[in-house]
Design a protein around this motif. Structure first.
Motif, short mmCIF file in Angstrom:
data_model
loop_
_atom_site.label_atom_id
_atom_site.label_comp_id
_atom_site.label_asym_id
_atom_site.label_seq_id
_atom_site.Cartn_x
_atom_site.Cartn_y
_atom_site.Cartn_z
N LYS A 162 0.84 -1.21 0.00
CA LYS A 162 0.00 0.00 0.00
C LYS A 162 0.88 1.26 0.00
N LYS A 163 1.89 1.29 0.87
CA LYS A 163 2.79 2.45 0.92
C LYS A 163 3.55 2.61 -0.38
N LEU A 164 3.96 1.49 -0.96
CA LEU A 164 4.70 1.53 -2.21
C LEU A 164 3.85 2.10 -3.34
N ILE A 165 2.62 1.63 -3.45
CA ILE A 165 1.74 2.09 -4.52
C ILE A 165 1.36 3.56 -4.35
N ASP A 166 1.16 3.98 -3.09
CA ASP A 166 0.88 5.40 -2.84
C ASP A 166 2.04 6.26 -3.34
N SER A 167 3.25 5.80 -3.10
CA SER A 167 4.43 6.55 -3.53
C SER A 167 4.57 6.54 -5.05
N LEU A 199 11.06 -4.24 -4.19
CA LEU A 199 9.81 -4.11 -4.95
C LEU A 199 9.71 -2.74 -5.62
N GLN A 200 10.18 -1.71 -4.94
CA GLN A 200 10.17 -0.38 -5.53
C GLN A 200 11.00 -0.33 -6.81
N ASN A 201 12.18 -0.95 -6.78
CA ASN A 201 13.05 -0.94 -7.95
C ASN A 201 12.41 -1.66 -9.14
N ILE A 202 11.71 -2.77 -8.87
CA ILE A 202 11.07 -3.51 -9.95
C ILE A 202 9.88 -2.75 -10.50
#
Length: 308
Positions: A162-167, A199-202
């Motif tokens: 959730k935090k990743l997608i928000d970013s 996950l952020q990098n991918i």
């Protein structure tokens, strides 16, 4: 079994005489002789005296650690393929020493951009500022790349995603993210910060590849593959995280090189993002697979031990 049995080992007297060696050490001595080194003992003593930690021997590279007692030098060799960089360099200090001048340069450039009205000066300053940002990102990634010890604790993958997608939604406004997480997935052990980076990098790579479109994140427990904990003699299921983009795709050359450090086809970036992602997943005893087809898209599948 002691250290002498584990590493190529050579013992040298203060006068350059070879005193002792093991089987692997004998191979190094032979290679040095065949390379044209006549006085091998003195050659190695010179390396110690000059504090040269890298030795090239017939297209192979070695580093070494030395212990000295009573005018006798014991050298333990380590093939570069197995080099633990942290044993020879303080990566934290290196990062600090690189970041300090970058911060000063960036601050000076920003001040120059505020004070100057000259178009040429402003364009040059913008280039310097952009390249400083690239180097700063590289320094950040460098620390992660060489410090991949994972701190496992029980965390919530749903919260992380959730935090990743928000970013990512803020950075890539034209990308639609669709997330499906199996409700049976509960908290399990992983390193929250490092897995976020992986996950952020991918996801970032997928976003940059298509600019506009949809990216899917699917998370569930895969019953077809198990992780064997040899210490506990126990099998655990695996969490499967699929990151899918349905545009672009990669050809075979890109697919073969995508996880290699510094490989990139972009004008921006250093080509470390996916390499770091793979190393982080591997450090979790997991694996990462990728399939792609030009014009159809790319699928990254990440498997992590589901230990809760």
């Amino acid at each position: 079994m002691n250290a002498i049995d584990l590493f190529p080992y050579i013992k040298i007297g203060n006068d350059g005489d070879i005193i002792d060696f093991n089987n692997e050490g004998e191979q190094i001595l032979n290679k040095l002789s065949l390379s044209g080194v006549k006085e091998v003992g003195n050659f190695l003593l010179d390396k110690i005296k000059d504090n040269k930690k890298l030795i090239a021997i017939q297209n192979s590279y070695y580093t070494y650690k030395v212990h000295s007692t009573d005018d006798v030098y014991s050298l333990f060799f380590l093939p570069l393929d197995y080099l633990d960089v942290s044993a020879f360099f303080d990566m934290g200090l290196l990062q600090h020493e690189l970041k300090n001048p970058l911060t000063i340069i960036d601050g000076t450039i920003q001040l120059m951009m505020k004070k100057s009205n000259d178009d040429f000066t402003l364009r040059c300053a913008e280039v310097i500022k952009r390249e400083c940002s690239r180097l700063y990102e590289f320094v950040q990634n460098l620390r992660i790349f060489f410090d991949l010890k994972v701190d496992l604790s029980k965390n919530n993958i749903n919260e992380l995603v959730k935090k990743l997608i928000d970013s990512m939604s803020m950075l890539f406004a034209d990308i639609i993210f669709r997330v499906e997480i199996d409700p049976s997935v509960s908290e399990f052990f992983f390193d929250y910060q490092k897995m976020y980076v992986a996950l952020q990098n991918i996801v970032k790579n997928c976003c940059e590849a298509q600019k506009k479109g949809e990216i899917f994140l699917l998370i569930h427990i895969d019953p077809t593959i198990k992780f064997q904990d040899s210490e506990k003699n126990k099998l655990y299921p695996m969490i499967k995280i699929s990151i899918i983009d349905i545009a672009g795709g990669m050809d075979k050359q890109m697919l073969d090189n995508i996880f290699k450090p510094f490989f990139t086809t972009k004008n921006k970036g250093m080509g470390l993002g996916l390499s770091i992602a793979k190393e982080i997943v591997t450090a979790h005893k997991g694996k990462i697979e990728v399939s792609s087809e030009v014009g159809k898209g790319t699928v990254f599948n990440i498997y992590l031990p589901y230990i809760n």
